[in-house]
Design a protein around this motif. Structure first.
Motif, PDB file in Angstrom:
ATOM      1  N   GLU A  55       0.748  -1.620  -0.299  1.00  0.00           N
ATOM      2  CA  GLU A  55       0.124  -0.210   0.112  1.00  0.00           C
ATOM      3  C   GLU A  55       0.525   1.334   0.213  1.00  0.00           C
ATOM      4  OE1 GLU A  55      -2.845   2.148   3.144  1.00  0.00           O
ATOM      5  OE2 GLU A  55      -2.824  -0.355   2.830  1.00  0.00           O
ATOM      6  N   ARG A  56       1.538   1.175   1.056  1.00  0.00           N
ATOM      7  CA  ARG A  56       2.789   1.957   1.147  1.00  0.00           C
ATOM      8  C   ARG A  56       3.623   2.659  -0.421  1.00  0.00           C
ATOM      9  NH1 ARG A  56       8.081   2.595   4.426  1.00  0.00           N
ATOM     10  NH2 ARG A  56       8.792   5.029   4.142  1.00  0.00           N
ATOM     11  N   SER A  57       4.069   1.822  -1.325  1.00  0.00           N
ATOM     12  CA  SER A  57       4.650   1.638  -2.490  1.00  0.00           C
ATOM     13  C   SER A  57       3.690   2.230  -3.402  1.00  0.00           C
ATOM     14  CB  SER A  57       4.688   0.544  -3.622  1.00  0.00           C
ATOM     15  OG  SER A  57       5.399   0.192  -4.051  1.00  0.00           O
ATOM     16  N   GLU A  58       2.263   1.361  -3.305  1.00  0.00           N
ATOM     17  CA  GLU A  58       1.142   2.025  -4.354  1.00  0.00           C
ATOM     18  C   GLU A  58       1.250   3.755  -4.230  1.00  0.00           C
ATOM     19  OE1 GLU A  58      -2.263  -0.057  -3.203  1.00  0.00           O
ATOM     20  OE2 GLU A  58      -1.166  -2.151  -4.999  1.00  0.00           O
ATOM     21  N   VAL A  59       0.489   4.125  -2.456  1.00  0.00           N
ATOM     22  CA  VAL A  59       0.580   5.370  -2.120  1.00  0.00           C
ATOM     23  C   VAL A  59       1.758   6.485  -3.167  1.00  0.00           C
ATOM     24  CG1 VAL A  59       0.629   7.468  -0.773  1.00  0.00           C
ATOM     25  CG2 VAL A  59      -0.973   5.437  -0.619  1.00  0.00           C
ATOM     26  N   GLY A  60       2.958   6.152  -2.704  1.00  0.00           N
ATOM     27  CA  GLY A  60       3.813   6.490  -3.078  1.00  0.00           C
ATOM     28  C   GLY A  60       4.547   6.697  -4.856  1.00  0.00           C
ATOM     29  N   GLN A  61       3.658   6.193  -5.745  1.00  0.00           N
ATOM     30  CA  GLN A  61       3.794   5.989  -7.158  1.00  0.00           C
ATOM     31  C   GLN A  61       2.868   6.685  -6.972  1.00  0.00           C
ATOM     32  OE1 GLN A  61       2.525   2.026  -8.022  1.00  0.00           O
ATOM     33  NE2 GLN A  61       5.297   1.634  -8.316  1.00  0.00           N
TER      34      GLN A  61
END
Length: 110
Positions: A55-61
């Motif tokens: 989720e953190r990776s997706e939000v970062g993207q």
């Protein structure tokens, strides 16, 4: 009589040993249950960590994409020729873009 007293003492000793053995056995089974519960909790927490990292990776993207879009929008605003804005009749130079949207990110650039 002496043998009888020794046998009684031996019986008491064996009873005491068996009692302690049963107590240790119960404690062992409780500890095994606790260990199983903790192992299950660890597996669950690892899965949660993996989900949160994804989720953190997706939000970062997504945030990176938004920043790119804002940067493109700002560069498009800089490329517009100075002069009169066709829709409003106002000048569209730096003074004309002093509105909220035009100056939204200019303070950070300076």
């Amino acid at each position: 009589m002496e043998n009888n007293a020794e046998l009684i003492r031996l019986e008491q000793f064996v009873d005491k040993l068996l009692s302690k053995y049963n107590d240790l056995k119960e404690r062992f089974f409780r500890l095994e249950d606790t260990l199983r519960d903790r192992d299950a909790e660890i597996v669950e927490l690892k899965a949660t960590i993996e989900e949160l990292q994804t989720e953190r990776s997706e939000v970062g993207q997504r945030v990176s994409g938004l920043i790119d879009r804002i940067a493109r929008w700002e560069s498009e605003q800089d490329e517009e020729p100075a002069g009169e804005d066709v829709e409003t009749g106002n000048e569209s130079g730096d003074e004309g873009q002093a509105g909220v949207q035009g100056s939204l990110f200019r303070a950070e650039e300076q």
